[in-house]
Design an enzyme around this catalytic site. Structure first.
Site, PDB file in Angstrom:
ATOM      1  N   ARG A  46      -3.307 -14.773   5.427  1.00 35.84           N
ATOM      2  CA  ARG A  46      -2.384 -13.651   5.242  1.00 35.84           C
ATOM      3  C   ARG A  46      -3.040 -12.331   5.643  1.00 35.84           C
ATOM      4  NH1 ARG A  46       1.753 -14.202   1.473  1.00 35.84           N
ATOM      5  NH2 ARG A  46       1.389 -12.141   0.582  1.00 35.84           N
ATOM      6  N   ARG A  98      -9.209  -7.261  12.426  1.00 40.78           N
ATOM      7  CA  ARG A  98      -8.993  -6.604  13.720  1.00 40.78           C
ATOM      8  C   ARG A  98     -10.149  -5.672  14.066  1.00 40.78           C
ATOM      9  NH1 ARG A  98      -4.850  -3.427  10.599  1.00 40.78           N
ATOM     10  NH2 ARG A  98      -3.247  -5.006  10.855  1.00 40.78           N
ATOM     11  N   ARG A 152       0.107 -19.494 -10.847  1.00 40.22           N
ATOM     12  CA  ARG A 152      -0.766 -18.454 -11.344  1.00 40.22           C
ATOM     13  C   ARG A 152       0.111 -17.347 -11.909  1.00 40.22           C
ATOM     14  NH1 ARG A 152      -5.456 -18.579 -13.564  1.00 40.22           N
ATOM     15  NH2 ARG A 152      -6.761 -16.792 -13.054  1.00 40.22           N
ATOM     16  N   ARG A 197      -6.468  -5.756  -9.254  1.00 38.76           N
ATOM     17  CA  ARG A 197      -6.204  -4.487  -8.587  1.00 38.76           C
ATOM     18  C   ARG A 197      -5.592  -3.476  -9.544  1.00 38.76           C
ATOM     19  NH1 ARG A 197      -2.174  -7.397  -4.220  1.00 38.76           N
ATOM     20  NH2 ARG A 197      -0.769  -8.308  -5.726  1.00 38.76           N
ATOM     21  N   GLU A 249      -3.594  -5.238 -12.847  1.00 38.62           N
ATOM     22  CA  GLU A 249      -3.070  -6.611 -12.750  1.00 38.62           C
ATOM     23  C   GLU A 249      -4.166  -7.598 -13.163  1.00 38.62           C
ATOM     24  OE1 GLU A 249      -1.341  -7.691  -8.983  1.00 38.62           O
ATOM     25  OE2 GLU A 249      -0.020  -5.951  -8.952  1.00 38.62           O
ATOM     26  N   TYR A 298       4.951 -19.741  -1.438  1.00 40.88           N
ATOM     27  CA  TYR A 298       4.379 -18.398  -1.523  1.00 40.88           C
ATOM     28  C   TYR A 298       5.142 -17.501  -0.549  1.00 40.88           C
ATOM     29  CZ  TYR A 298       0.361 -15.087  -1.850  1.00 40.88           C
ATOM     30  OH  TYR A 298      -0.466 -14.014  -2.052  1.00 40.88           O
ATOM     31  N   ASP A 316       7.042 -14.192   0.875  1.00 40.66           N
ATOM     32  CA  ASP A 316       7.144 -12.737   0.788  1.00 40.66           C
ATOM     33  C   ASP A 316       8.627 -12.385   0.729  1.00 40.66           C
ATOM     34  OD1 ASP A 316       4.424 -12.204   0.909  1.00 40.66           O
ATOM     35  OD2 ASP A 316       4.398 -12.237   3.100  1.00 40.66           O
TER      36      ASP A 316
HETATM   37  N1  UDP Z   1      -7.781 -11.429  -0.831  1.00 46.86           N
HETATM   38  C1  UDP Z   1      -9.130 -11.215  -0.971  1.00 46.86           C
HETATM   39  N2  UDP Z   1      -9.591  -9.947  -1.169  1.00 46.86           N
HETATM   40  C2  UDP Z   1      -8.762  -8.877  -1.237  1.00 46.86           C
HETATM   41  C3  UDP Z   1      -7.377  -9.091  -1.083  1.00 46.86           C
HETATM   42  C4  UDP Z   1      -6.915 -10.382  -0.889  1.00 46.86           C
HETATM   43  O1  UDP Z   1      -9.917 -12.155  -0.942  1.00 46.86           O
HETATM   44  O2  UDP Z   1      -9.243  -7.743  -1.437  1.00 46.86           O
HETATM   45  C5  UDP Z   1      -7.316 -12.817  -0.648  1.00 46.86           C
HETATM   46  C6  UDP Z   1      -6.997 -13.485  -1.978  1.00 46.86           C
HETATM   47  O3  UDP Z   1      -7.318 -14.850  -1.883  1.00 46.86           O
HETATM   48  C7  UDP Z   1      -5.509 -13.292  -2.079  1.00 46.86           C
HETATM   49  C8  UDP Z   1      -5.093 -13.484  -0.631  1.00 46.86           C
HETATM   50  O4  UDP Z   1      -6.134 -12.857   0.110  1.00 46.86           O
HETATM   51  O5  UDP Z   1      -4.913 -14.231  -2.941  1.00 46.86           O
HETATM   52  C9  UDP Z   1      -3.759 -12.888  -0.259  1.00 46.86           C
HETATM   53  O6  UDP Z   1      -3.759 -11.525  -0.565  1.00 46.86           O
HETATM   54  P1  UDP Z   1      -2.426 -10.663  -0.612  1.00 46.86           P
HETATM   55  O7  UDP Z   1      -2.800  -9.239  -0.760  1.00 46.86           O
HETATM   56  O8  UDP Z   1      -1.582 -11.045   0.549  1.00 46.86           O
HETATM   57  O9  UDP Z   1      -1.764 -11.208  -1.958  1.00 46.86           O
HETATM   58  P2  UDP Z   1      -0.506 -10.732  -2.826  1.00 46.86           P
HETATM   59  O10 UDP Z   1      -0.237  -9.298  -2.475  1.00 46.86           O
HETATM   60  O11 UDP Z   1       0.609 -11.677  -2.487  1.00 46.86           O
HETATM   61  O12 UDP Z   1      -1.009 -10.897  -4.221  1.00 46.86           O
END
Ligand code: UDP
Length: 370
Positions: free
Chosen positions: A175, A179, A252, A283, A303, A350, A352
């Site tokens: 995801r 870059r 989860r 976060r 969270e 999962y 979006d």
């Molecule tokens: N992830 C990570 N570090 C970060 C942010 C995301 O390792 O700082 C990994 C983590 O495994 C997470 C996944 O990337 O579950 C997807 O992140 P995303 O931000 O897409 O998750 P969401 O916003 O759906 O919680």
């Protein structure tokens, strides 16, 4: 309309899937009763106004899509702002830009050119390159190498999912973009933004003119509720619907700690990730920054990930082999059911937001345009 039933559809769940389906049905002259066990519409997109700030009550929701049709569709109901998600990661009190890009590489290694950054990543990832990464750890190491994996991925991932990265599916880490430009946009999609006035404007617009009953427990009155409509659309947990007969699907969960702070700007960004394992939250959101808010106070949310069990709200399906195998049993069973199943919980996916909308539109077309 079916002559013995009041509505064409009983829609269980007033989240995005249910709201889009109800709207599409209405467009085609069909009636729906939408019910939700919560006291509000919008499912997890729901925003609660606190201190005149739209607080994403169930965690960060940032709309993004590559599909112009989906973008035009949501913009029919509410205009979107120009918000671009650029989270910052905090690891051991140092800050790094996300997703992994030239700013991150400069902060990590003081490198200034893509060639220098590529050289380091190639050196750190070459031994992990395998054709078929079996799990998230292998996938991450082979894509971004050791430093990024250990500082920005492993800790966050293992607390987010409550499992070792070696036990998680590889697709989750895909995801995140990687870059070699100085571009902190978290998504690669063409269209991105937050509905002006918050997500309730979107789901409220979708559900306009449709009967909605809130605080209704479907299971408590299943039989009488189903009598109200010719067909049921179910957007809750599919394992619960079938009384867990093939076993529980694992999710989860999240616990949110919202705080109002008497200051104008707490962290200068909507999303700051804490990537160390020993900090219990993943976060901190500062909601006003999703909408460039100028309010005097601010609202932040921590969270905390946790395991969802039958009595806790499910957020993220854990799509590992075991759960996917169990889900397929439910899916097979559901194919012979008259009930329509859709959304993150009923499809155990999962999704979006843009994907949920797309799935609901496709299902509505399939069911309604015959
Ligand atoms: N992830 C990570 N570090 C970060 C942010 C995301 O390792 O700082 C990994 C983590 O495994 C997470 C996944 O990337 O579950 C997807 O992140 P995303 O931000 O897409 O998750 P969401 O916003 O759906 O919680």
């Amino acid at each position: 309309m079916n002559s013995t039933k009041g509505y064409d559809f009983l829609i269980v769940g007033a989240g995005l899937y249910g709201a889009v389906f109800a709207h599409e049905a209405k467009k085609r002259g069909k009636t729906s009763l939408v019910i939700d066990k919560r006291e509000h519409i919008g499912g997890n997109t729901f925003c609660k106004k606190i201190e005149n700030i739209n607080v994403h009550a169930y965690g960060a929701h940032i709309f993004h899509t590559n599909d112009k049709k989906i973008w035009d569709y949501v913009n029919e109901f509410v205009p979107f702002n120009r918000y671009t998600n650029s989270p910052v990661a905090n690891y051991k009190d140092s800050l790094y830009n996300l997703p992994f890009n030239m700013n991150t590489f400069y902060q990590l290694w003081n490198v200034k050119t893509p060639a220098e950054a590529k050289k380091i990543i190639e050196k750190q990832s070459s031994q992990y390159k395998s054709k078929n990464p079996k799990n998230l750890e292998e996938q991450a190491l082979s894509l971004v190498g050791e430093d990024i994996y250990h500082k920005l991925i492993k800790g966050y991932t293992e607390k987010q999912w409550g499992r070792k990265a070696t036990e998680l599916p590889a697709f989750i880490i895909k995801r995140l973009p990687l870059r070699y430009t100085f571009d902190n946009n978290y998504f690669n999609d063409t269209y991105q933004g937050i509905p002006i006035g918050g997500y309730n404007e979107l789901t409220g617009g979708l559900l306009e003119g449709i009967d909605v009953q809130l605080g209704v427990n479907y299971y408590k009155d299943k039989e009488s509720l189903e009598k109200l409509a010719a067909k049921t659309v179910f957007t809750g947990k599919i394992d619960e619907y079938y009384k867990y007969e093939f076993g529980e699907l694992e999710y989860r969960g999240l616990r949110f700690e919202h705080e109002v702070l008497d200051l104008e700007n707490y962290q200068g960004n909507a999303v700051v990730n804490y990537t160390e394992a020993n900090i219990p939250y993943t976060r901190i959101l500062e909601h006003k920054h999703f909408e460039f808010g100028k309010q005097k106070k601010t609202v932040i949310t921590k969270e905390y990930p946790l395991e969802a069990s039958t009595n806790l709200e499910p957020y993220y399906p854990i799509n590992d082999k075991k759960n996917n195998t169990t889900y397929l049993k439910y899916k097979k069973k559901s194919e012979n059911d008259t009930v329509i199943f859709g959304g993150r919980l009923a499809e155990y996916k999962y999704y979006d937001m843009h994907q949920v909308i797309s799935a609901a539109l496709a299902k509505a077309k399939n069911i309604l345009d015959f």
